[in-house]
Design an enzyme around this catalytic site. Sequence first.
Site, PDB file in Angstrom:
ATOM      1  N   ASP A   1       0.854  -1.184   0.000  1.00 11.85           N
ATOM      2  CA  ASP A   1       0.000   0.000   0.000  1.00 11.85           C
ATOM      3  C   ASP A   1       0.890   1.234   0.000  1.00 11.85           C
ATOM      4  O   ASP A   1       1.803   1.353   0.833  1.00 11.85           O
ATOM      5  CB  ASP A   1      -0.899   0.023   1.239  1.00 11.85           C
ATOM      6  CG  ASP A   1      -1.967  -1.056   1.206  1.00 11.85           C
ATOM      7  OD1 ASP A   1      -2.278  -1.541   0.105  1.00 11.85           O
ATOM      8  OD2 ASP A   1      -2.495  -1.404   2.281  1.00 11.85           O
TER       9      ASP A   1
ATOM     10  N   ASP B   1     -13.554  -4.213  -2.095  1.00 15.56           N
ATOM     11  CA  ASP B   1     -13.463  -4.086  -0.642  1.00 15.56           C
ATOM     12  C   ASP B   1     -14.802  -4.501  -0.053  1.00 15.56           C
ATOM     13  O   ASP B   1     -15.797  -3.777  -0.170  1.00 15.56           O
ATOM     14  CB  ASP B   1     -13.115  -2.650  -0.245  1.00 15.56           C
ATOM     15  CG  ASP B   1     -11.733  -2.244  -0.731  1.00 15.56           C
ATOM     16  OD1 ASP B   1     -10.868  -3.122  -0.853  1.00 15.56           O
ATOM     17  OD2 ASP B   1     -11.523  -1.040  -0.994  1.00 15.56           O
TER      18      ASP B   1
END
Length: 270
Positions: free
Chosen positions: A11, A130
């Site tokens: 990330d 997600d």
Amino acid sequence: MLAKRIIPCLDVRDGKVVKGVQFRNHEIIGDIVPLAEQYAKAGADELVFYDITASSDARVVDKSWVSRIAQVIDIPFCVAGGIKSIEDAGRILEMGADKISINSPALNNPELINQLHDVYGQQCVVIGIDSFYNEATDQYEVYKFTGDEARTQKSQWQTIDWIKEVQSRGAGEIVLNCMNQDGVRKGYDVKQLKAVRDVCEVPLIASGGAGEIAHFTDVFQQADVDGALAASVFHKGIINIDELKAELTSNGVAMRKRHGLTAQAEGVNP
């Protein structure tokens, strides 16, 4: 039997690799390019880079590091973050990425999936999802803008319905990020992944929850996913990739050998 993939996830925020817990409270892990090179040498089959605030900041992924990564690693890598057009995707692919991944932009404009498929081919198009389990409704719900706590919001989609939708539009691969499990290291959400596997006809990558080697064995054997993505267990040195692959192989999970882009598992196709 197809070989399974081990995929470290990096990330990225403000040019640094970070890691949070359930998409919150991110800490800095290190610089992008050295970490990418480290994981490639450590035996990773593929890498995924998420510019986690690109979509919520209404910008495309910072491309300055993409070409540098392509120069130092010899394994496939995927880039995600604010890709809203075929032009955005094209620039990232031209810089050396093998795949592009879209998440929130696909929810805002599902037709983008069709466009990317038609221009660059299904093999390049990854859809990140997600997914949050809502105990009150007993439903899996799709969220967007999860890289920014202030802007995170529930979409109109339930997870299984969105899986079917993106497949119909040309998705080549799906990464299911199980939000409830993210960063807590208590295991992948095998129950949800099995439900998704039943309707998912393209490669499915599990994300969220890895804490020990047994969790990888469980998700491959019980949910039949094609790859397992993890971050904190690799960033913090909790799991060694070579040891992980050796244990998976001993448990009957077909893994790739360490030969970069030409890697193959013994007796199986890559």
